[in-house]
Write a protein that holds these residues in place. Sequence first.
Motif, PDB file in Angstrom:
ATOM      1  N   MET A 119      -4.216   0.061  14.144  1.00 31.32           N
ATOM      2  CA  MET A 119      -3.596   1.143  13.395  1.00 31.32           C
ATOM      3  C   MET A 119      -2.224   0.721  12.864  1.00 31.32           C
ATOM      4  SD  MET A 119      -4.210   4.063  12.172  1.00 31.32           S
ATOM      5  CE  MET A 119      -5.635   4.574  13.132  1.00 31.32           C
ATOM      6  N   PHE A 120      -1.525  -0.121  13.611  1.00 28.18           N
ATOM      7  CA  PHE A 120      -0.238  -0.636  13.148  1.00 28.18           C
ATOM      8  C   PHE A 120      -0.410  -1.412  11.834  1.00 28.18           C
ATOM      9  CE2 PHE A 120       2.673  -4.263  12.902  1.00 28.18           C
ATOM     10  CZ  PHE A 120       3.898  -3.620  12.884  1.00 28.18           C
ATOM     11  N   PHE A 121      -1.410  -2.291  11.800  1.00 27.94           N
ATOM     12  CA  PHE A 121      -1.638  -3.092  10.589  1.00 27.94           C
ATOM     13  C   PHE A 121      -2.147  -2.225   9.439  1.00 27.94           C
ATOM     14  CE2 PHE A 121      -1.926  -6.520  13.814  1.00 27.94           C
ATOM     15  CZ  PHE A 121      -0.930  -7.346  13.292  1.00 27.94           C
ATOM     16  N   ILE A 122      -2.924  -1.193   9.745  1.00 26.14           N
ATOM     17  CA  ILE A 122      -3.421  -0.312   8.686  1.00 26.14           C
ATOM     18  C   ILE A 122      -2.279   0.494   8.073  1.00 26.14           C
ATOM     19  CG2 ILE A 122      -4.764   1.801   8.309  1.00 26.14           C
ATOM     20  CD1 ILE A 122      -6.934   0.627  10.032  1.00 26.14           C
ATOM     21  N   ILE A 123      -1.368   0.985   8.912  1.00 22.06           N
ATOM     22  CA  ILE A 123      -0.205   1.707   8.391  1.00 22.06           C
ATOM     23  C   ILE A 123       0.622   0.791   7.501  1.00 22.06           C
ATOM     24  CG2 ILE A 123       1.997   2.749   9.058  1.00 22.06           C
ATOM     25  CD1 ILE A 123       0.571   3.956  11.479  1.00 22.06           C
ATOM     26  N   ALA A 124       0.788  -0.476   7.939  1.00 21.38           N
ATOM     27  CA  ALA A 124       1.524  -1.444   7.119  1.00 21.38           C
ATOM     28  C   ALA A 124       0.812  -1.677   5.790  1.00 21.38           C
ATOM     29  CB  ALA A 124       1.680  -2.761   7.878  1.00 21.38           C
ATOM     30  N   ALA A 125      -0.529  -1.767   5.827  1.00 22.97           N
ATOM     31  CA  ALA A 125      -1.302  -1.973   4.595  1.00 22.97           C
ATOM     32  C   ALA A 125      -1.181  -0.770   3.666  1.00 22.97           C
ATOM     33  CB  ALA A 125      -2.772  -2.231   4.938  1.00 22.97           C
ATOM     34  N   LEU A 126      -1.195   0.438   4.236  1.00 19.06           N
ATOM     35  CA  LEU A 126      -1.071   1.642   3.422  1.00 19.06           C
ATOM     36  C   LEU A 126       0.315   1.730   2.784  1.00 19.06           C
ATOM     37  CD1 LEU A 126      -2.623   4.109   2.495  1.00 19.06           C
ATOM     38  CD2 LEU A 126      -1.811   5.341   4.519  1.00 19.06           C
ATOM     39  N   ILE A 127       1.343   1.355   3.536  1.00 20.22           N
ATOM     40  CA  ILE A 127       2.697   1.313   2.974  1.00 20.22           C
ATOM     41  C   ILE A 127       2.747   0.322   1.804  1.00 20.22           C
ATOM     42  CG2 ILE A 127       5.089   0.632   3.421  1.00 20.22           C
ATOM     43  CD1 ILE A 127       4.734   1.665   6.278  1.00 20.22           C
ATOM     44  N   GLY A 128       2.134  -0.856   2.012  1.00 18.57           N
ATOM     45  CA  GLY A 128       2.103  -1.855   0.956  1.00 18.57           C
ATOM     46  C   GLY A 128       1.369  -1.369  -0.279  1.00 18.57           C
ATOM     47  N   PHE A 129       0.272  -0.643  -0.079  1.00 20.44           N
ATOM     48  CA  PHE A 129      -0.499  -0.137  -1.215  1.00 20.44           C
ATOM     49  C   PHE A 129       0.303   0.890  -2.007  1.00 20.44           C
ATOM     50  CE2 PHE A 129      -3.369   2.926  -3.174  1.00 20.44           C
ATOM     51  CZ  PHE A 129      -4.181   2.086  -3.915  1.00 20.44           C
ATOM     52  N   VAL A 130       0.994   1.788  -1.300  1.00 21.68           N
ATOM     53  CA  VAL A 130       1.790   2.816  -1.979  1.00 21.68           C
ATOM     54  C   VAL A 130       2.914   2.166  -2.786  1.00 21.68           C
ATOM     55  CG1 VAL A 130       3.379   4.733  -1.616  1.00 21.68           C
ATOM     56  CG2 VAL A 130       1.235   4.650  -0.350  1.00 21.68           C
ATOM     57  N   ILE A 131       3.603   1.178  -2.182  1.00 26.76           N
ATOM     58  CA  ILE A 131       4.682   0.484  -2.895  1.00 26.76           C
ATOM     59  C   ILE A 131       4.126  -0.242  -4.114  1.00 26.76           C
ATOM     60  CG2 ILE A 131       6.369  -1.389  -2.728  1.00 26.76           C
ATOM     61  CD1 ILE A 131       6.749  -0.629   0.215  1.00 26.76           C
ATOM     62  N   PHE A 132       2.990  -0.907  -3.938  1.00 32.80           N
ATOM     63  CA  PHE A 132       2.364  -1.635  -5.042  1.00 32.80           C
ATOM     64  C   PHE A 132       1.975  -0.679  -6.167  1.00 32.80           C
ATOM     65  CE2 PHE A 132      -1.636  -3.051  -7.027  1.00 32.80           C
ATOM     66  CZ  PHE A 132      -1.211  -4.241  -7.611  1.00 32.80           C
ATOM     67  N   ALA A 133       1.388   0.467  -5.807  1.00 29.73           N
ATOM     68  CA  ALA A 133       0.948   1.436  -6.816  1.00 29.73           C
ATOM     69  C   ALA A 133       2.117   1.938  -7.642  1.00 29.73           C
ATOM     70  CB  ALA A 133       0.235   2.601  -6.136  1.00 29.73           C
ATOM     71  N   TYR A 134       3.244   2.209  -7.006  1.00 29.18           N
ATOM     72  CA  TYR A 134       4.413   2.686  -7.747  1.00 29.18           C
ATOM     73  C   TYR A 134       5.063   1.559  -8.545  1.00 29.18           C
ATOM     74  CZ  TYR A 134       4.697   7.477  -6.089  1.00 29.18           C
ATOM     75  OH  TYR A 134       4.451   8.820  -5.882  1.00 29.18           O
ATOM     76  N   ALA A 135       5.030   0.335  -8.008  1.00 29.71           N
ATOM     77  CA  ALA A 135       5.675  -0.780  -8.703  1.00 29.71           C
ATOM     78  C   ALA A 135       4.953  -1.127 -10.005  1.00 29.71           C
ATOM     79  CB  ALA A 135       5.718  -2.005  -7.789  1.00 29.71           C
ATOM     80  N   VAL A 136       3.613  -1.156  -9.974  1.00 27.43           N
ATOM     81  CA  VAL A 136       2.869  -1.578 -11.166  1.00 27.43           C
ATOM     82  C   VAL A 136       2.717  -0.455 -12.180  1.00 27.43           C
ATOM     83  CG1 VAL A 136       1.594  -3.324  -9.872  1.00 27.43           C
ATOM     84  CG2 VAL A 136       0.609  -1.043 -10.133  1.00 27.43           C
ATOM     85  N   THR A 137       3.029   0.777 -11.795  1.00 28.25           N
ATOM     86  CA  THR A 137       2.935   1.893 -12.748  1.00 28.25           C
ATOM     87  C   THR A 137       4.307   2.497 -13.027  1.00 28.25           C
ATOM     88  OG1 THR A 137       2.499   3.483 -10.945  1.00 28.25           O
ATOM     89  CG2 THR A 137       0.589   2.454 -12.002  1.00 28.25           C
ATOM     90  N   ASP A 138       5.340   1.694 -12.808  1.00 27.58           N
ATOM     91  CA  ASP A 138       6.700   2.223 -12.917  1.00 27.58           C
ATOM     92  C   ASP A 138       7.115   2.472 -14.368  1.00 27.58           C
ATOM     93  OD1 ASP A 138       9.358   2.884 -11.928  1.00 27.58           O
ATOM     94  OD2 ASP A 138       9.985   0.968 -12.784  1.00 27.58           O
ATOM     95  N   LYS A 139       6.697   1.583 -15.283  1.00 24.21           N
ATOM     96  CA  LYS A 139       7.177   1.655 -16.663  1.00 24.21           C
ATOM     97  C   LYS A 139       6.117   2.241 -17.589  1.00 24.21           C
ATOM     98  CE  LYS A 139      10.275  -2.316 -16.147  1.00 24.21           C
ATOM     99  NZ  LYS A 139      10.621  -3.670 -16.652  1.00 24.21           N
ATOM    100  N   GLY A 140       6.605   2.860 -18.666  1.00 24.24           N
ATOM    101  CA  GLY A 140       5.718   3.308 -19.723  1.00 24.24           C
ATOM    102  C   GLY A 140       5.338   4.772 -19.642  1.00 24.24           C
TER     103      GLY A 140
END
Length: 285
Positions: free
Chosen positions: A79-100
């Motif tokens: 569960m620790f690694f899954i929470i880390a993966a979910l945090i990474g996914f959320v950050i990635f989703a906001y980073a790649v859709t930040d502009k435009g």
Amino acid sequence: MRASNHLIGLLNFLTFLLSIPILGGGIWLSSRANNTDCMKFLQWPLIVIGVAIMVISLAGFAGACYRNTFLMWFYLWAMFFIIAALIGFVIFAYAVTDKGSGRIVPNRSYSDYYLTDYSGWLEERVSDDSYWRKIGSCIRDSKVCAKMGRNIGGVPESAESFYLRRLSPIESGCCKPPTECGYVYVNETVWNTGGGAVGSNPDCYSWSNDQEQLCYACDSCKAGVLASLKKSWRKVSVINIVILIILVIVYVVACAAFRNNRRIDNDEAYGETRMTKAHPSRIQF
């Protein structure tokens, strides 16, 4: 001890329930990938995370019910690694859709979309010619432009009525020419030059009244796909952030309950020894 086990079991059941909206978000993105956004790899991280939380929660629930220490350790670490993966996914989703975003068009309720407003990894992937051929073919096969047609009282929609429509990014970018081109409206997917000058935007020359072509080769269509992806990902990310906060709280409580469980187990294991020392037998052999 029993109360602690019940708490851990309840927390695992709660995490199992939390996996359902994550999995649902991935399935929703998958349905949009097949019918609207046509980006068919973005949903898989969410689906994998949702299924993993579901399976690990069941393992933790079994570990709590049967007092299986191995399953509990597995649950906490996984569960620790899954929470880390979910945090990474959320950050990635906001980073790649930040502009435009769409540009407001005077006297229109819809926006126009320009590829130059976007940048980054997602824009480069969508703009890649080999990848865009697949996306463009998917949009064409989805018939999203053909579905735009409206008849009011048996009469095709007028230009004034069309200009008041709130088109989706893909409808605006792929199914009509950019407004700056100066094309004259005939119907939703047929526009004529009207004898006037066509704008300098290369998309003005890419537009075709051929219903199999339209503006599928336009940069505005690529921008419309990016805008649609941004909207979809932001919706899912908001849900994921709420679930992530709950998961972290549940995980911290589960760790505390597991530590308490271990302490009680150690007390039970050494309880008889302590009692012997506190009340030694009078008869020694």
